[in-house]
Design a protein around this motif. Structure first.
Motif, short mmCIF file in Angstrom:
data_model
loop_
_atom_site.label_atom_id
_atom_site.label_comp_id
_atom_site.label_asym_id
_atom_site.label_seq_id
_atom_site.Cartn_x
_atom_site.Cartn_y
_atom_site.Cartn_z
N ASP A 279 0.83 -1.21 0.00
CA ASP A 279 0.00 0.00 0.00
C ASP A 279 0.87 1.26 0.00
O ASP A 279 0.54 2.25 -0.67
CB ASP A 279 -0.93 0.01 1.22
CG ASP A 279 -2.00 -1.08 1.15
OD1 ASP A 279 -2.28 -1.55 0.02
OD2 ASP A 279 -2.54 -1.45 2.21
N VAL B 63 1.29 4.65 -2.72
CA VAL B 63 1.27 6.08 -2.39
C VAL B 63 2.53 6.75 -2.93
O VAL B 63 2.48 7.82 -3.53
CB VAL B 63 1.17 6.28 -0.86
CG1 VAL B 63 1.24 7.77 -0.52
CG2 VAL B 63 -0.13 5.67 -0.33
N ARG C 63 -1.57 12.95 1.75
CA ARG C 63 -2.35 11.76 1.40
C ARG C 63 -2.19 10.67 2.47
O ARG C 63 -3.15 9.99 2.83
CB ARG C 63 -1.93 11.21 0.04
CG ARG C 63 -2.72 9.97 -0.35
CD ARG C 63 -2.37 9.46 -1.73
NE ARG C 63 -3.03 8.19 -1.99
CZ ARG C 63 -2.85 7.46 -3.08
NH1 ARG C 63 -2.04 7.89 -4.02
NH2 ARG C 63 -3.48 6.31 -3.23
N ASP D 250 -5.23 9.04 4.56
CA ASP D 250 -5.47 7.59 4.59
C ASP D 250 -5.53 7.09 6.04
O ASP D 250 -6.35 6.23 6.38
CB ASP D 250 -4.37 6.84 3.83
CG ASP D 250 -4.45 7.07 2.34
OD1 ASP D 250 -5.48 7.60 1.87
OD2 ASP D 250 -3.48 6.71 1.63
N ARG D 251 -4.65 7.60 6.86
CA ARG D 251 -4.65 7.19 8.27
C ARG D 251 -5.93 7.62 8.97
O ARG D 251 -6.54 6.84 9.71
CB ARG D 251 -3.43 7.78 8.96
CG ARG D 251 -3.43 7.59 10.47
CD ARG D 251 -2.19 8.17 11.09
NE ARG D 251 -2.42 8.56 12.46
CZ ARG D 251 -1.48 9.08 13.26
NH1 ARG D 251 -0.26 9.25 12.81
NH2 ARG D 251 -1.75 9.42 14.49
N SER E 35 -8.80 8.20 7.67
CA SER E 35 -9.97 7.49 7.14
C SER E 35 -10.14 6.10 7.75
O SER E 35 -11.22 5.52 7.70
CB SER E 35 -9.86 7.37 5.62
OG SER E 35 -8.80 6.49 5.25
#
Length: 367
Positions: free
Chosen positions: A108, A112, A358, A362-363, A365
């Motif tokens: 992942d 990014v 970003r 992401d963290r 979310s």
């Protein structure tokens, strides 16, 4: 007959790897049988020397050949290895597969850092140097003579570039600058949307992405305390991905003790030994051969840096670049060069901010 374990300890690789390696040297005619020594034995002698940092007397007893013959074989295989190197250490295509060693989290992260094509770093290798030249190779931090080696690897621990033979006192950024400016070294500069991950020993500019300065970076520093802001989140992610080259260096040094205690041969041959070690490393990895050291190091291993924070500059982030950029130049060519330097640096500053944002999104979310 040697047992499997004995062969592995003798040659620092599995029987399968050894058989494939000798087959390639035969097929490409890099080595040929001589009257009393086969290709297989020649490679075994060479691997025994570099794998265990063996003196010629030990090799002579093991293989029952004269010192003169052992020496001749060593230099013959060393020269052949330079042809082998050309085939197994090749530049990146800049379109790497997203297959990556480690966990799904690492996969992942690479999505990014989608422009990342590998990691770049320097490694110090022990060197045996005449007394009158030791001042060029002796490190102030450990008092040992070393050669500085610049290397790039992809995210599968395969080296795509190596520049060996630099004096131990040479700065990593100096070695990189020379590699970029001198076409003889064949370092491929990344296209505009690609970059190598590196630490702050290198300049944060187009093609080379460093972490934030004066921000926690050591992976060990995040074991008990998670990132608290986007810069720490970026540095933690950057460190995890860049750690692949530390793992690759770990495999190299575990397999080849000679890299930590070099044999006494002319320095140019010491350089060639180092390059050969990198090449054999790549061969075993790209041939998908079962290997205990790759199996150990391809796990997500934490290598603690000397300092928890990346750099300790009191003037702030990227201060050395800002000082250079602020200098005034009268020559139009110098002005144009510095303008391009500022543009390239700002491009990477903006990209790093974008990635950091970003990662933080992401963290959040996932909370």
């Amino acid at each position: 007959m040697e047992t499997m374990n004995n062969v592995f300890e003798l040659l620092r690789m599995s029987r399968d790897a050894y058989v494939r390696l000798t087959a390639q040297f035969r097929a490409r005619r890099w080595l040929k049988d001589s009257k009393h020594i086969s290709v297989e034995e020649k490679l075994a002698i060479y691997l025994f020397i570099i794998g265990g940092n063996q003196r010629y007397s030990a090799v002579k007893d093991r293989f029952q050949h004269s010192t003169e013959t052992i020496n001749k074989v060593f230099y013959e295989v060393s020269d052949a290895m330079l042809e082998f190197v050309k085939e197994v250490i090749v530049p990146t295509s800049f379109s790497p597969s997203l297959d990556i060693s480690g966990t799904n989290r690492m996969f992942d992260l690479q999505k990014v850092f989608k422009g990342a094509v590998g990691a770049l770093d320097g490694i110090l290798i022990h060197a045996v140097i005449p007394a009158d030249k030791q001042h060029l190779f002796k490190r102030s931090d450990n008092g040992k003579c070393c050669q500085n080696v610049l290397a790039i690897c992809d995210f599968n621990m395969v080296f795509t570039f190596i520049l060996a033979g630099w004096e131990g006192i040479a700065d990593d950024s100096q070695v990189l600058s020379t590699a970029i400016s001198d076409s003889d070294f064949e370092l491929l500069f990344p296209p505009p949307d690609k970059y190598y991950l590196c630490d702050t020993a290198f300049r944060h500019t187009r093609g080379f992405m460093t972490p934030y300065r004066n921000v926690r970076y050591s992976l060990g520093g995040y074991l008990d305390s998670r990132a608290t802001n986007k810069k720490e989140e970026f540095n933690h992610a950057h460190g995890k991905l860049r750690n692949v080259i530390e793992c690759a260096f770990g495999v190299l040094k575990a397999r080849f003790p000679v890299l930590m205690k070099m044999i006494s041969v002319p320095f140019i041959k010491q350089r060639d030994i180092v390059i050969s070690c990198f090449a054999i490393h790549n061969f075993i990895r790209t041939e998908n051969i079962s290997d205990k050291w790759f199996a150990e190091y391809e796990q997500e291993i934490i290598f603690d840096d000397k300092n928890e924070y990346e750099d300790d500059d009191k003037d702030g982030e990227d201060c050395e670049s800002e000082q250079e950029d602020d200098e005034e130049y009268d020559d139009p060519e110098d002005q144009q060069f510095m303008a391009k330097l500022r543009e390239d640096r700002q491009f990477m500053v903006n990209l790093r901010e974008e990635i950091a944002g970003r990662l933080m999104q992401d963290r959040e979310s996932m909370l």
